[in-house]
Design a protein around this motif. Structure first.
Motif, PDB file in Angstrom:
ATOM      1  N   ALA A 111      -1.957   1.930 -10.874  1.00  0.00           N
ATOM      2  CA  ALA A 111      -1.863   2.030  -9.413  1.00  0.00           C
ATOM      3  C   ALA A 111      -0.420   1.823  -8.923  1.00  0.00           C
ATOM      4  O   ALA A 111      -0.187   1.798  -7.720  1.00  0.00           O
ATOM      5  N   HIS A 112       0.524   1.671  -9.854  1.00  0.00           N
ATOM      6  CA  HIS A 112       1.937   1.472  -9.517  1.00  0.00           C
ATOM      7  C   HIS A 112       2.146   0.269  -8.594  1.00  0.00           C
ATOM      8  O   HIS A 112       2.957   0.309  -7.677  1.00  0.00           O
ATOM      9  N   GLY A 113       1.379  -0.786  -8.854  1.00  0.00           N
ATOM     10  CA  GLY A 113       1.528  -2.018  -8.088  1.00  0.00           C
ATOM     11  C   GLY A 113       0.768  -2.060  -6.779  1.00  0.00           C
ATOM     12  O   GLY A 113       0.845  -3.052  -6.065  1.00  0.00           O
ATOM     13  N   ALA A 114       0.033  -1.003  -6.475  1.00  0.00           N
ATOM     14  CA  ALA A 114      -0.783  -1.003  -5.256  1.00  0.00           C
ATOM     15  C   ALA A 114      -2.038  -1.849  -5.494  1.00  0.00           C
ATOM     16  O   ALA A 114      -2.495  -2.014  -6.619  1.00  0.00           O
ATOM     17  N   LYS A 115      -2.579  -2.376  -4.430  1.00  0.00           N
ATOM     18  CA  LYS A 115      -3.804  -3.173  -4.529  1.00  0.00           C
ATOM     19  C   LYS A 115      -4.999  -2.233  -4.668  1.00  0.00           C
ATOM     20  O   LYS A 115      -5.689  -1.924  -3.707  1.00  0.00           O
ATOM     21  N   PHE A 116      -5.241  -1.823  -5.895  1.00  0.00           N
ATOM     22  CA  PHE A 116      -6.262  -0.825  -6.198  1.00  0.00           C
ATOM     23  C   PHE A 116      -7.659  -1.257  -5.772  1.00  0.00           C
ATOM     24  O   PHE A 116      -8.542  -0.434  -5.587  1.00  0.00           O
ATOM     25  N   TRP A 117      -7.889  -2.538  -5.629  1.00  0.00           N
ATOM     26  CA  TRP A 117      -9.210  -3.036  -5.248  1.00  0.00           C
ATOM     27  C   TRP A 117      -9.478  -2.860  -3.751  1.00  0.00           C
ATOM     28  O   TRP A 117     -10.602  -2.921  -3.331  1.00  0.00           O
ATOM     29  N   GLU A 118      -8.439  -2.634  -2.971  1.00  0.00           N
ATOM     30  CA  GLU A 118      -8.628  -2.445  -1.524  1.00  0.00           C
ATOM     31  C   GLU A 118      -8.943  -1.002  -1.167  1.00  0.00           C
ATOM     32  O   GLU A 118      -9.616  -0.743  -0.184  1.00  0.00           O
ATOM     33  N   GLU A 119      -8.427  -0.067  -1.920  1.00  0.00           N
ATOM     34  CA  GLU A 119      -8.664   1.346  -1.644  1.00  0.00           C
ATOM     35  C   GLU A 119      -8.880   2.056  -2.966  1.00  0.00           C
ATOM     36  O   GLU A 119      -8.263   1.717  -3.960  1.00  0.00           O
TER      37      GLU A 119
END
Length: 123
Positions: A111-119
């Motif tokens: 996810a390149h450091g994105a909060k994958f659990w939110e979206e």
């Protein structure tokens, strides 16, 4: 203690992942064992209602107050799982983000450091 956590500490001790070097409002700080003990003690004292035996606060997300917790009670069904603790929400609303720390790292990197659990990830 889950082996992927002890393996991480034996290799790196601590890390800063996907940190926004300009403003410092993005990224994840993973702490050393000594820092983790202190953070976990503070967490247990401040959030007694949400704390569960075996919670280990291993990291903090920059830019907010979310915490990365590894479940370390070997007698619990969720042993080794990784949870994101939200600062104001009850435990029932926290995110279980991976079955292990290693799996969390894989998903977080993808996810390149994105909060994958939110979206949901766009793949």
């Amino acid at each position: 203690m889950p082996s992927d956590l002890t393996d991480f500490w034996s290799e790196f001790r601590a890390a800063r992942l996907f940190v926004d070097t300009t403003f410092g409002q993005w990224g994840l700080v993973l702490h050393s064992p000594d820092e983790v003990r202190l953070l976990t003690e503070k967490f247990r004292a401040r959030r007694t209602r949400e704390y569960a035996a075996g919670d280990l606060v291993v990291g903090e997300f920059l830019g907010d107050s979310d915490l990365l917790i590894v479940r370390c009670d070997p007698s619990a069904a969720d042993y080794g799982r990784v949870v994101v603790a939200l600062p104001l929400d009850p435990r029932s609303e926290w995110y279980e983000v991976a079955g292990s720390l290693g799996r969390f790292f894989e998903k977080y990197e993808r996810a390149h450091g994105a909060k994958f659990w939110e979206e949901p990830l766009l793949e």
